[in-house]
Write an enzyme that holds these catalytic residues in place. Structure first.
Site, PDB file in Angstrom:
ATOM      1  N   PRO A  55      44.281  61.676  45.485  1.00 27.41           N
ATOM      2  CA  PRO A  55      44.444  60.329  45.681  1.00 27.41           C
ATOM      3  C   PRO A  55      45.470  59.954  46.561  1.00 27.41           C
ATOM      4  O   PRO A  55      46.809  60.110  46.120  1.00 27.41           O
ATOM      5  CB  PRO A  55      44.485  59.687  44.417  1.00 27.41           C
ATOM      6  CG  PRO A  55      43.980  60.766  43.299  1.00 27.41           C
ATOM      7  CD  PRO A  55      44.526  62.023  44.161  1.00 27.41           C
ATOM      8  N   GLU A  56      45.305  59.055  47.456  1.00 31.43           N
ATOM      9  CA  GLU A  56      46.401  58.567  48.390  1.00 31.43           C
ATOM     10  C   GLU A  56      46.224  57.073  48.099  1.00 31.43           C
ATOM     11  O   GLU A  56      45.450  56.620  47.364  1.00 31.43           O
ATOM     12  CB  GLU A  56      46.436  59.165  49.787  1.00 31.43           C
ATOM     13  CG  GLU A  56      46.255  60.449  49.910  1.00 31.43           C
ATOM     14  CD  GLU A  56      46.183  61.029  51.399  1.00 31.43           C
ATOM     15  OE1 GLU A  56      46.532  60.279  52.240  1.00 31.43           O
ATOM     16  OE2 GLU A  56      45.676  62.455  51.501  1.00 31.43           O
TER      17      GLU A  56
END
Ligand SMILES: [Zn+2]
Length: 273
Positions: free
Chosen positions: A2-3
């Protein structure tokens, strides 16, 4: 992993389910997910607090609580926060369950167990770790140019440095460099003003597009309702999802390891100058 767009989506989609809700207890399936304070103190202190808001800084989620505490969550490599998962697959790697009044819960799913939670009274430690938010108005091309300065590290590695700019990870760094036609090995300080301006624009465009597509579910990321994001459908190079050939020149997409991170790019369109 996840960014920024994935964490922003988790924040946006978790909010309506949890705001104003009281935490009635926490089940720790794997106690190692709590980094601070002790497990006993964590459970005692969080129970009875009402969730008053959620904000995001970089890849951190900060859940503010009525007692003045913050529950800081980092999803790291493989974490998701899911409200009431309804399939055995989603329940499989649940490490913690935050129970809320009204019989719903937040399930912290994390196959690789790098995710973490901290219950803290201030979030300065998050701020100290991070550079500017790339989607804020104050993050201009000039700011990016100044932060790159005379840095000699490859631009790919610099984009991943959370102190240089917060929230960008491997996927969106590759996408932004491809869109800006910049070779990932270029030294950060060697980029021309025009190149920095282009890269800055592509970073913002790509992150906004990924947010509107609710993040990229390339690996283990799920949205809070258990569904997948679709941002990866638009990937041109990242994770090798754009195919074996470049959509611009038709040449082969190359994978190389830049400072330990698998990096996809087109050696023709992103020539090393
Ligand atoms: Zn190409």
């Amino acid at each position: 992993m996840p960014e920024l767009p994935e964490v922003e989506t988790v924040k946006n989609e978790l909010l309506p389910h949890v705001i104003g809700r009281c935490i009635t207890g926490v089940t720790l399936v794997w106690e190692g997910i709590v980094k601070e304070p002790s497990v006993d103190e964590f459970q005692a202190r969080i129970t009875g607090q009402v969730i008053t808001g959620i904000s995001r800084r970089g890849k951190y989620l900060m859940i503010s609580l009525s007692g003045g505490d913050y529950l800081v969550v980092h999803l790291k490599m493989s974490g998701s926060l899911i409200v009431s998962p309804d399939s055995p697959e989603l329940l499989k790697f649940v490490r913690a369950i935050i129970h809320l009044d009204g019989d719903s819960s937040i399930f912290f799913r994390d196959p690789r167990k790098f995710g973490m939670m901290r219950l803290v009274s201030d979030v300065d430690f998050v701020e100290r770790k991070l550079g500017p938010e790339p989607l804020e108005d104050s993050f201009t091309a000039g700011v990016l140019a100044r932060r790159l300065g005379k840095r000699t590290a490859p631009i790919k590695a610099l984009l991943l440095d959370q102190k240089l700019v917060a929230g960008i990870g491997n996927m969106y760094a590759d996408e932004a460099l491809y869109a800006a036609r910049i070779n990932p090995w270029r030294r950060g300080g060697s980029l021309s003003r025009r190149e920095v301006k282009c890269l800055h624009g592509e970073i913002q465009r790509i992150l906004w597009a990924a947010i509107s597509n609710k993040g990229a579910s390339v690996d283990t990321y799920f949205r809070p309702d258990g569904s997948e994001g679709t941002a990866h459908y638009e990937f041109k190079v990242a994770h090798g999802l754009g195919g074996k050939t470049c959509s611009v020149c038709g040449g082969p997409i190359t994978r190389e390891v830049v400072r330990g991170r698998g990096t996809y790019y087109c050696p023709h369109c992103q020539r090393l100058k």
